[in-house]
Structure formats: C-alpha cells, structure tokens
Design an enzyme around this catalytic site. Structure first.
Site, short mmCIF file in Angstrom:
data_model
loop_
_atom_site.label_atom_id
_atom_site.label_comp_id
_atom_site.label_asym_id
_atom_site.label_seq_id
_atom_site.Cartn_x
_atom_site.Cartn_y
_atom_site.Cartn_z
N GLN A 90 62.42 -45.60 3.50
CA GLN A 90 63.50 -46.46 3.97
C GLN A 90 64.58 -45.63 4.66
O GLN A 90 65.18 -44.76 4.03
CB GLN A 90 64.12 -47.24 2.81
CG GLN A 90 65.15 -48.27 3.26
CD GLN A 90 65.71 -49.06 2.09
OE1 GLN A 90 66.25 -48.47 1.15
NE2 GLN A 90 65.60 -50.36 2.15
N GLY A 91 64.83 -45.89 5.94
CA GLY A 91 65.85 -45.20 6.71
C GLY A 91 67.00 -46.12 7.06
O GLY A 91 67.15 -46.52 8.22
N SER A 128 70.48 -45.92 5.12
CA SER A 128 71.79 -45.31 4.89
C SER A 128 72.07 -44.15 5.85
O SER A 128 71.15 -43.44 6.27
CB SER A 128 71.89 -44.80 3.46
OG SER A 128 71.73 -45.85 2.54
N SER A 138 64.39 -42.81 0.92
CA SER A 138 63.46 -42.79 -0.22
C SER A 138 62.05 -42.43 0.22
O SER A 138 61.51 -43.00 1.16
CB SER A 138 63.43 -44.18 -0.88
OG SER A 138 64.73 -44.62 -1.17
N GLU A 184 64.63 -56.52 -1.70
CA GLU A 184 65.02 -55.36 -2.50
C GLU A 184 65.80 -55.78 -3.74
O GLU A 184 65.58 -55.28 -4.83
CB GLU A 184 65.83 -54.39 -1.65
CG GLU A 184 66.16 -53.08 -2.37
CD GLU A 184 66.86 -52.09 -1.45
OE1 GLU A 184 67.46 -52.53 -0.45
OE2 GLU A 184 66.78 -50.88 -1.71
#
Length: 387
Positions: free
Chosen positions: A128-129, A131, A163, A249
C-alpha cells in the site's frame, strides 16, 4: 439481514473444520518474523492451499474469482480458522483485504481478470502506497506527482509506511494528477494507480518499528512509468476510489483480528490462573470488561458485514466505529497482558510484549483515531464539520 446459521451453513462449518484438521498439520514451521522472503513463501503457500480447497476469496463475488459465500459463511470461516490456529493472511494482507476488493468494486473487466486471480492464488503480493512524509494523517495533502506522457503516467515522489513493500509485486498507489489550486481542492486531482514494484525508478528502504518488525518501508519514486491502463477509476477521481479502499480497510480488514484477540483473552485468563494473578479482583474485572468489549465488537462486525452485503459489498461508515473501538480495546488487552506477566513484561522476546508494542500503532493505522472520530461525528451523528 439474518446472520443466524442455517443448516446449510452448519454443513459448511463442519466441512471447513474437517479440512483445517487435515491441512494445518502439513504446514512447515512458521519462519522468523524478520525473514520476509521466508514469510512471503509461507504466507503464499497457505493462500494456495486455501485456493486449491475452494476457500480463497470466500466472500468475493463469483465473477471476481471468489466463492460468493454468504456473510454468515464468511464469519464462520474467520471464526474457525482462528479457532484452529490457522495462519493469518500475512503478506497477502493488502492484496486480499484492500487492493483486491477495490479492483473488484472499481476495476474494469480486464483489470479484474488480470489482477484478482493471482491474488487469490497467492501468486502476487500487493503493498500500500498511500502515506507520505509531509502529509501526515491528512491523506489528501499527498504530493507524489504523476504527469501524463502519452499512454503512461510518469510518477515522482516518495511514500512512507508502505506495508509489505519488500516482497510486493504490485503497489496500490495514490498520486496527484492535478495540482491544488483555487479551482482544484486538495481532495480532487488524485488518481489511484497500480504500480509494478520492479518498475525502473522504484527504490524501497525497510523501516524498523518499535517492536523490531520490518513490515513497513519508505519508498522513493523517480520518474516511474505506469501505463494508463493500470489506472483504477477515472483520472482525478482517485479520492472516491480511495474511500472504497479505506472502507474495506476499516470495515472488514480487521475482522479476523477480533477473533484472534478473543482467543488471546482466553489465554490471558488461563495464564492468570496459573501464576496466581487471578486472585486480583481488579484484574479480573478488567478482563471481564475487555471480554464484553470484544463480544460487542464481534456483534458490530456482524452488523457491518451484513450492511456491506446489503449495500452492494462496500462497507459503510460503521467501519470507523469499529476501527475506533477496536484500536482502544486491542491496546487495553495487551496492557492487561503486561499485568498478568508481571516482571516478564520486560522480556521483549515474549509474543505478548511484541503484540503490546505493536498495538500502539493501531491509534494511527488505517486513519488516526481523530479522523475516525470526525467521520463518526459528521457522517453518522450529523454534527457540523470543524473549521
């Protein structure tokens, strides 16, 4: 929606328990938590076993490669796999619980056919990109820029807390495709892209957390070329697509962890009886209250899953209520674990102490508690927005 088990669903439970009893003893020993290549191999092998047995993507729609199971069957699956001590989704977390459901809900037929089967088979891992270092909790303030160049976007910027980046094949990536201006608010001009992690220009640097784990990384993007065909949703419509991702999520991705926490609570009570801490009435009251909290969270989970099914598969704002209360309950659970352990609470190699340190991150993971409070206040209670 009625979540009471039918005779057919109880047959499903029995078949699942029988399969777990045969499958779990065949698993190799779990790898070291810091051995990410080993963890990838272990987690994807388990996912492949689920796939071959027909239990992968159990609640995904059949046309997305899933089994189209009922919400109750989904909950039975979570209960029985946790009860049996089956592996958690691990490195498959983002693909199975965030990116996959988002592609299933928002992707084209070609994208669903390309990306979903490898996720279900355990062939491909996603990270997951979202933040960024300067955006903090304000996701809409992201600065990673994508410029259209023919059939590609050229992406430059950086991400943090990515992550599973070390072992991922794909990244669900948020980029800014339209600069912020008086006519373009920061929530507009964002686009949701799928990026190959082996693309030229992608650099990953692992980050070590307080608990010593390395599931997060910082990621640097230097003119990475991403095909326009790998965009999910329309250009500049990424904020809406992102809300779908975050709904999964917060709404369903932590469901399995509630079952795990209820199991940990039972282990705490047994340990307290064995080491004499059970005579402490204050500690017993805390364990009882936390048990009631997790029982309520499980009921809320059932309601959220039911509502998601009724509304077309995407969880609603009830996920924010769950995320807010779950974060607090998990932290309190492991605070009590430290009391049960006594002097052993200083032994950082003990799994409960690792979980205690890890639980601190739940205050900011998947959106901070303050953000969840704002969502509950504005979208559920109808209170005015803050200035």
């Amino acid at each position: 929606m009625d979540l009471t088990s039918t005779a057919e669903e109880e047959v499903f439970r029995g078949q699942l328990k029988e399969w777990l009893a045969k499958a779990l003893p065949t698993l190799p020993p779990a790898p070291d938590p810091l051995d990410w290549p080993g963890r990838r191999a272990y987690d994807t092998a388990w996912q492949r076993m689920l796939y071959d047995a027909g239990y992968a993507g159990l609640h995904w729609p059949a046309d997305a490669g899933g089994r189209g199971a009922t919400p109750t069957q989904h909950l039975i699956f979570l209960e029985e796999t946790e009860r049996a001590g089956a592996p958690y989704v691990g490195a498959n977390f983002v693909g199975l619980l965030h990116a996959g459901p988002t592609v299933a809900a928002e992707g084209t037929a070609e994208q669903r056919a390309r990306w979903l089967p490898p996720v279900l088979r355990g062939d491909e891992i996603w990270c997951q990109g979202f933040s960024e270092p300067d955006a903090g909790s304000d996701l809409a303030s992201l600065r990673t820029r994508a410029v259209r160049d023919g059939d590609h976007y050229v992406v430059s910027g950086s991400k943090i807390w990515t992550s599973h980046a070390e072992v991922a094949d794909w990244c669900e990536l948020l980029v800014r495709t339209e600069p912020v201006s008086e006519s373009v608010p920061k929530h507009r001009g964002i686009t949701w892209l799928a990026m190959r992690m082996d693309a030229p220009g992608v650099t990953v640097r692992p980050l070590r957390t307080l608990a010593g784990s390395t599931e997060f990384a910082e990621m640097f993007l230097d003119e990475v070329r991403i095909p326009v065909t790998d965009r999910v949703g329309e250009e500049n419509d990424g904020w809406r697509v992102t809300m779908v991702t975050l709904s999964f999520e917060r709404g369903t991705a932590f469901v399995g962890e509630v079952v795990a926490c209820r199991r940990a609570l039972g282990e705490l009570a047994r340990a307290a009886r064995e080491n004499g801490r059970w005579s402490d009435t204050v500690l017993r009251r805390r364990l009882g209250r936390i048990g009631a909290e997790f029982a309520a969270l499980w009921r809320l989970t059932q309601w959220n899953v039911s509502e998601a099914q009724r509304s077309g598969g995407v969880p609603g704002t009830g996920g924010s209520v769950f995320k807010l209360r779950y974060s607090h309950a998990r932290q309190e659970l492991y605070e009590v674990a430290a009391e049960v352990l006594g002097p052993d609470a200083l032994d950082l190699s003990h799994p409960w102490n690792q979980d205690r340190l890890s639980s601190l991150s739940y205050t900011i993971a998947a959106g901070t508690s303050q953000i969840q409070q704002n969502i509950v206040a504005e979208r559920i209670l109808g209170l005015p927005k803050g200035r």
